[in-house]
Structures are given as C-alpha cells and as structure tokens.
Design a protein around this motif. Sequence first.
Motif, mmCIF file in Angstrom:
data_model
loop_
_atom_site.group_PDB
_atom_site.id
_atom_site.type_symbol
_atom_site.label_atom_id
_atom_site.label_comp_id
_atom_site.label_asym_id
_atom_site.label_seq_id
_atom_site.Cartn_x
_atom_site.Cartn_y
_atom_site.Cartn_z
ATOM 1 N N GLY A 66 3.456 -0.729 -2.668
ATOM 2 C CA GLY A 66 4.042 -1.855 -1.952
ATOM 3 C C GLY A 66 3.829 -3.169 -2.685
ATOM 4 N N VAL A 67 4.632 -4.164 -2.317
ATOM 5 C CA VAL A 67 4.506 -5.485 -2.950
ATOM 6 C C VAL A 67 3.843 -6.497 -2.017
ATOM 7 C CG1 VAL A 67 6.453 -5.113 -4.493
ATOM 8 C CG2 VAL A 67 6.842 -6.163 -2.260
ATOM 9 N N THR A 68 3.495 -6.058 -0.802
ATOM 10 C CA THR A 68 2.765 -6.917 0.139
ATOM 11 C C THR A 68 1.584 -6.122 0.703
ATOM 12 O OG1 THR A 68 4.016 -6.221 2.098
ATOM 13 C CG2 THR A 68 4.907 -8.082 0.823
ATOM 14 N N PHE A 69 0.619 -6.843 1.262
ATOM 15 C CA PHE A 69 -0.515 -6.181 1.905
ATOM 16 C C PHE A 69 -0.024 -5.277 3.042
ATOM 17 C CE2 PHE A 69 -2.742 -10.200 0.486
ATOM 18 C CZ PHE A 69 -3.479 -9.590 -0.518
ATOM 19 N N GLU A 70 0.947 -5.784 3.803
ATOM 20 C CA GLU A 70 1.460 -5.019 4.945
ATOM 21 C C GLU A 70 2.107 -3.706 4.499
ATOM 22 O OE1 GLU A 70 3.188 -6.550 8.935
ATOM 23 O OE2 GLU A 70 4.879 -6.428 7.554
ATOM 24 N N GLU A 71 2.929 -3.771 3.465
ATOM 25 C CA GLU A 71 3.588 -2.552 2.971
ATOM 26 C C GLU A 71 2.567 -1.511 2.538
ATOM 27 O OE1 GLU A 71 6.354 -3.466 -0.127
ATOM 28 O OE2 GLU A 71 7.683 -4.630 1.174
ATOM 29 N N ASN A 72 1.537 -1.940 1.811
ATOM 30 C CA ASN A 72 0.525 -1.001 1.329
ATOM 31 C C ASN A 72 -0.293 -0.410 2.477
ATOM 32 O OD1 ASN A 72 1.030 -0.972 -1.459
ATOM 33 N ND2 ASN A 72 -0.150 -2.825 -1.790
ATOM 34 N N ALA A 73 -0.655 -1.244 3.453
ATOM 35 C CA ALA A 73 -1.439 -0.754 4.590
ATOM 36 C C ALA A 73 -0.652 0.293 5.376
ATOM 37 C CB ALA A 73 -1.840 -1.920 5.500
ATOM 38 N N ILE A 74 0.622 0.009 5.628
ATOM 39 C CA ILE A 74 1.469 0.955 6.370
ATOM 40 C C ILE A 74 1.634 2.253 5.585
ATOM 41 C CG2 ILE A 74 3.833 1.372 7.180
ATOM 42 C CD1 ILE A 74 3.940 -1.634 7.913
ATOM 43 N N LEU A 75 1.878 2.130 4.296
ATOM 44 C CA LEU A 75 2.057 3.306 3.438
ATOM 45 C C LEU A 75 0.822 4.211 3.504
ATOM 46 C CD1 LEU A 75 3.712 4.758 1.179
ATOM 47 C CD2 LEU A 75 2.514 3.316 -0.464
ATOM 48 N N LYS A 76 -0.363 3.621 3.359
ATOM 49 C CA LYS A 76 -1.595 4.414 3.386
ATOM 50 C C LYS A 76 -1.829 5.030 4.760
ATOM 51 C CE LYS A 76 -4.096 1.032 1.506
ATOM 52 N NZ LYS A 76 -5.241 0.258 0.943
ATOM 53 N N ALA A 77 -1.673 4.234 5.815
ATOM 54 C CA ALA A 77 -1.946 4.735 7.164
ATOM 55 C C ALA A 77 -1.005 5.877 7.535
ATOM 56 C CB ALA A 77 -1.821 3.600 8.180
ATOM 57 N N GLU A 78 0.281 5.702 7.281
ATOM 58 C CA GLU A 78 1.256 6.716 7.693
ATOM 59 C C GLU A 78 1.115 7.990 6.862
ATOM 60 O OE1 GLU A 78 5.104 4.845 7.645
ATOM 61 O OE2 GLU A 78 4.743 3.855 9.586
ATOM 62 N N THR A 79 0.853 7.851 5.561
ATOM 63 C CA THR A 79 0.703 9.029 4.705
ATOM 64 C C THR A 79 -0.489 9.869 5.135
ATOM 65 O OG1 THR A 79 1.681 7.865 2.824
ATOM 66 C CG2 THR A 79 0.396 9.825 2.328
ATOM 67 N N VAL A 80 -1.627 9.210 5.378
ATOM 68 C CA VAL A 80 -2.845 9.936 5.754
ATOM 69 C C VAL A 80 -2.739 10.481 7.179
ATOM 70 C CG1 VAL A 80 -5.350 9.758 6.063
ATOM 71 C CG2 VAL A 80 -4.244 8.629 4.123
ATOM 72 N N ALA A 81 -2.148 9.715 8.094
ATOM 73 C CA ALA A 81 -1.972 10.183 9.472
ATOM 74 C C ALA A 81 -1.122 11.449 9.517
ATOM 75 C CB ALA A 81 -1.338 9.085 10.328
ATOM 76 N N GLU A 82 -0.071 11.475 8.705
ATOM 77 C CA GLU A 82 0.798 12.646 8.654
ATOM 78 C C GLU A 82 0.062 13.840 8.047
ATOM 79 O OE1 GLU A 82 4.014 14.844 9.520
ATOM 80 O OE2 GLU A 82 3.752 12.734 10.066
ATOM 81 N N ALA A 83 -0.713 13.586 7.007
ATOM 82 C CA ALA A 83 -1.439 14.671 6.335
ATOM 83 C C ALA A 83 -2.527 15.270 7.230
ATOM 84 C CB ALA A 83 -2.061 14.164 5.034
ATOM 85 N N LEU A 84 -3.205 14.419 8.007
ATOM 86 C CA LEU A 84 -4.329 14.879 8.832
ATOM 87 C C LEU A 84 -3.933 15.125 10.282
ATOM 88 C CD1 LEU A 84 -7.189 12.528 7.523
ATOM 89 C CD2 LEU A 84 -6.576 14.823 6.730
ATOM 90 N N GLN A 85 -2.709 14.704 10.644
ATOM 91 C CA GLN A 85 -2.213 14.860 12.021
ATOM 92 C C GLN A 85 -3.169 14.244 13.047
ATOM 93 O OE1 GLN A 85 0.927 16.406 13.280
ATOM 94 N NE2 GLN A 85 1.245 15.597 11.203
ATOM 95 N N THR A 86 -3.545 13.006 12.767
ATOM 96 C CA THR A 86 -4.417 12.288 13.683
ATOM 97 C C THR A 86 -4.238 10.784 13.500
ATOM 98 O OG1 THR A 86 -6.695 12.117 14.503
ATOM 99 C CG2 THR A 86 -6.411 12.161 12.114
#
Length: 201
Positions: A44-64
């Motif tokens: 991402g090019v903003t803090f918000e984009e990177n935070a969302i990217l990390k949260a959604e990727t890990v949430a999907e992988a761990l299903q939590t």
Amino acid sequence: MKKVIIATQNKGKAKDFEALFSPLGYEVLTLRDVAEQLDVEETGVTFEENAILKAETVAEALQTVVIADDSGLEIDALGGEPGVYSARYAGEQKNDDANIDKVLENLAEVPDSERTARFRCVLAVAAPGKQTETFSGSCEGVILTGRKGDQGFGYDPIFYVPEIGKAMAELSPEEKAAISHRGNAIRKLESSMPDWLETEK
C-alpha cells in the motif's frame, strides 16, 4: 481471558500492544505465536491501505478476528518522509539504528525550530465476512539531533515529546501508552469497539 491476534512479527509493536490491551482484559497474540510463516507484503501507499491489507489477509488465513497496524514517522522538513517506508527507510533489512542515522543525516542542516514531526498509526480490525474498520492516532513531536533513552524501539530515541519534556525512548511502557500514536488509535478503537471484536473469546 479474551485473546486478540495482532498481525505483526515485530517484538517492539507486540510490547506496545500488550501494554495497551492487557488492562482491557485481552491476551495479546502475534503472528510469532499463531502463524509465524505468514508474512504480508506491504504494497500500500498509505498507512491505512497497509493496515487493511495485513488485517484482511491474516483474518482470512486464520478465519478469526485480527488487528493490524501500520505506523510510521512523518517529518515535515523531509516532506513527510519516511512515512510508510519508516521501517525500511535505510534499506530492506529494517535496521532501527541505520534508519535513525539516515534521518539525522538528512536533518543535519535543519534548525531545531523546523524539526517538527509526528508518529502516525492506523489500526485495521478485520474478520471473515465482516466489514473492516479502521482507527487512527497520532503523536506530535520534534526530532532530536542525537539519541536519548533506551526504551521503546524504532525512532523512539530521537522523537522528543515537548508536552512531557522527554524523548519517547525515555518513557516507561505505561507512560508511552498514555501518549503514543498507537495508544491514541487503540483508545479510539476501544471507545467504538466493533461488537464482533468485543464478543470474541
């Protein structure tokens, strides 16, 4: 005790989150505890984009439910640098001392009155099938001409907080939590805690 997963491998950030979430009754787990192999590239090019990217990727992988943060230092005299590149400002090896040295070198000719800066943090809370929510916080300060203190991590030794008269690295974890960008973001999250985070066991 309720558990909260923070999408980070960074031990310094983990300590910050523990100081902030423990009083709320949460046990903090990081990727080091639950999925050390997971490493999300911050494209991402903003803090918000990177935070969302990390949260959604890990949430999907761990299903939590997962909380991710992206944060960094913005220096006015450097046009907002290092910004989203704070961790790798001096190179991909993410070396705190090298990053600090580069900042001090770039500010060598800048007078004290023009060394204003802020730490910024954006938290993203994600879970499978839920709308991701974000919360942001900041902390205003001034960049010192040399290091002070041995607490914290990252740029803390050169980030001076005028309102308390100390560098961030001179503060205890509790003192830092009370005024830091991450603390301010978490207090916003706490005040409007998503229902699905509050009920997560």
